[in-house]
Design a protein around this motif. Sequence first.
Motif, PDB file in Angstrom:
ATOM      1  N   PRO A 155       3.754  -0.761  -3.248  1.00 57.03           N
ATOM      2  CA  PRO A 155       4.038   0.331  -2.299  1.00 57.03           C
ATOM      3  C   PRO A 155       4.344   1.651  -3.014  1.00 57.03           C
ATOM      4  O   PRO A 155       5.029   1.671  -4.035  1.00 57.03           O
ATOM      5  CB  PRO A 155       5.275  -0.163  -1.543  1.00 57.03           C
ATOM      6  N   THR A 156       3.835   2.725  -2.467  1.00 57.10           N
ATOM      7  CA  THR A 156       4.162   4.082  -2.925  1.00 57.10           C
ATOM      8  C   THR A 156       4.341   4.961  -1.696  1.00 57.10           C
ATOM      9  O   THR A 156       3.817   4.664  -0.623  1.00 57.10           O
ATOM     10  CB  THR A 156       3.072   4.678  -3.827  1.00 57.10           C
ATOM     11  N   THR A 157       5.064   6.064  -1.860  1.00 59.15           N
ATOM     12  CA  THR A 157       5.292   7.001  -0.761  1.00 59.15           C
ATOM     13  C   THR A 157       4.905   8.410  -1.202  1.00 59.15           C
ATOM     14  O   THR A 157       5.230   8.824  -2.317  1.00 59.15           O
ATOM     15  CB  THR A 157       6.773   6.992  -0.328  1.00 59.15           C
ATOM     16  N   HIS A 158       4.213   9.124  -0.331  1.00 63.43           N
ATOM     17  CA  HIS A 158       3.765  10.484  -0.610  1.00 63.43           C
ATOM     18  C   HIS A 158       4.152  11.374   0.573  1.00 63.43           C
ATOM     19  O   HIS A 158       3.736  11.117   1.708  1.00 63.43           O
ATOM     20  CB  HIS A 158       2.252  10.524  -0.837  1.00 63.43           C
ATOM     21  N   LEU A 159       4.960  12.397   0.317  1.00 63.85           N
ATOM     22  CA  LEU A 159       5.479  13.261   1.373  1.00 63.85           C
ATOM     23  C   LEU A 159       4.807  14.629   1.343  1.00 63.85           C
ATOM     24  O   LEU A 159       4.553  15.196   0.270  1.00 63.85           O
ATOM     25  CB  LEU A 159       6.990  13.432   1.220  1.00 63.85           C
ATOM     26  N   VAL A 160       4.532  15.157   2.533  1.00 59.59           N
ATOM     27  CA  VAL A 160       3.961  16.496   2.681  1.00 59.59           C
ATOM     28  C   VAL A 160       5.044  17.391   3.291  1.00 59.59           C
ATOM     29  O   VAL A 160       5.624  17.048   4.319  1.00 59.59           O
ATOM     30  CB  VAL A 160       2.720  16.466   3.603  1.00 59.59           C
TER      31      VAL A 160
ATOM     32  N   GLY B  25       0.813  -1.220   0.000  1.00 56.03           N
ATOM     33  CA  GLY B  25       0.000   0.000   0.000  1.00 56.03           C
ATOM     34  C   GLY B  25       0.840   1.261   0.000  1.00 56.03           C
ATOM     35  O   GLY B  25       2.012   1.251  -0.365  1.00 56.03           O
ATOM     36  N   SER B  26       0.233   2.370   0.422  1.00 48.07           N
ATOM     37  CA  SER B  26       0.883   3.673   0.352  1.00 48.07           C
ATOM     38  C   SER B  26       1.291   4.172   1.733  1.00 48.07           C
ATOM     39  O   SER B  26       0.629   3.877   2.727  1.00 48.07           O
ATOM     40  CB  SER B  26      -0.056   4.706  -0.289  1.00 48.07           C
ATOM     41  N   LEU B  27       2.368   4.936   1.765  1.00 41.75           N
ATOM     42  CA  LEU B  27       2.788   5.657   2.965  1.00 41.75           C
ATOM     43  C   LEU B  27       2.574   7.142   2.733  1.00 41.75           C
ATOM     44  O   LEU B  27       2.996   7.688   1.708  1.00 41.75           O
ATOM     45  CB  LEU B  27       4.261   5.396   3.263  1.00 41.75           C
ATOM     46  N   VAL B  28       1.913   7.802   3.675  1.00 46.93           N
ATOM     47  CA  VAL B  28       1.793   9.255   3.684  1.00 46.93           C
ATOM     48  C   VAL B  28       2.547   9.745   4.911  1.00 46.93           C
ATOM     49  O   VAL B  28       2.242   9.342   6.036  1.00 46.93           O
ATOM     50  CB  VAL B  28       0.318   9.711   3.735  1.00 46.93           C
ATOM     51  N   ALA B  29       3.542  10.597   4.697  1.00 46.73           N
ATOM     52  CA  ALA B  29       4.383  11.042   5.804  1.00 46.73           C
ATOM     53  C   ALA B  29       4.820  12.479   5.581  1.00 46.73           C
ATOM     54  O   ALA B  29       4.666  13.042   4.488  1.00 46.73           O
ATOM     55  CB  ALA B  29       5.602  10.130   5.942  1.00 46.73           C
ATOM     56  N   ALA B  30       5.358  13.073   6.639  1.00 49.20           N
ATOM     57  CA  ALA B  30       5.892  14.428   6.542  1.00 49.20           C
ATOM     58  C   ALA B  30       7.287  14.387   5.926  1.00 49.20           C
ATOM     59  O   ALA B  30       8.077  13.488   6.218  1.00 49.20           O
ATOM     60  CB  ALA B  30       5.947  15.068   7.924  1.00 49.20           C
TER      61      ALA B  30
END
Length: 357
Positions: A335-340, A155-160
């Motif tokens: 897996p995907t990663t999305h950074l804020v 799945g996806s990771l959403v992180a700072a």
Amino acid sequence: MVTMSDIAAKVGVSRATVSFVLNGRQTENVRIPEATRQRILDATAELGYRPNQLAQSVALGKTRMIGYFVEEPRYEPYWATIIGALSEAEELGFTLKVLSVKKSTLEERLRQAIGLRLSGLIVRFNFDKSAIFEEANRAKIPVITVDEGNAPAFGSLVAADDASGCREAIKHLIHLGHRRIAFISSGFPRLNSQFNDIGSAREQLFRREMAQQKLDVPEGYVTRDSMMVYGLQVTDGFDTNTVYEATDSLLNHPSGRPTAIFCWRDETAMIAIRVCQERGLRVPEDISVVGFSNISAARFFNPSLSTVQTPWEEMGRLAVTQLLHRLGQDFDPTPTTHLVPTTFIARHSSGPVHHSN
């Protein structure tokens, strides 16, 4: 009651085309022109169409409900992330079901999630997630992991994006004349080698940015605390002594005390300030202290805390939008990663270096 067939008749397209547009579905074999899509949306608004959510749930085998598994919902940053997810879910017509989870209750929570026929899961806890991933893969529902130091295998990771805020914090201190900058990191790896330790990740960012700025980090200028707190309430048997010890070791460093201390989170920074004051140092006149997170107490502390702003609510919103994006596609566990991005807020706990320092 207005139906999709009514919309199709008004626009002059098939009911299947209307369904594809209103359900946000896209495939390589179906290409709906933007003009047609807009006409369908306009007709939907004009006719006052409301989707039959019960019928959709039966057809899809899932409800319009998103599960949110969180280990410690009372901790302010986690709660702020939940608020962001709740707001986004409501705006998009979904319900957010928050479920507090521990190692001992994970199996029960999984059974509950299956019974609720959830559309997907957002998870935020610091123990083994393999059972979650296995069940989600079997049920073909998306999983979004929020605010962790390591990318998940599913799945996806959403992180700072902590790197941007760390960079701004160090540049802020350098601009104020600081060169001897220390860091108080997390001691969690010594407690649990499986912990996805954000503190250690921030320590690595600190070291990297100091190297980029061509500033030395003397041996012992990075120290650690093992305090585990929710808000400012100490739990799980750990107390503030480790922060006192970490701060004292910096103030009594054999090569000279630092002029600034960068802490891996705000709670640590607040206690470090207390230690400095108890040792007769003025903050920021004698030593500057910077935190990480911007919890609500940071701006009311004395002195108000300069800190990196972590975008908790934005992360919650993005977690929901990423989950729904995956819902609109064929199931894919890749897996995907999305950074804020993070930013830095300068307040009164950081100031210019005095010549005496």
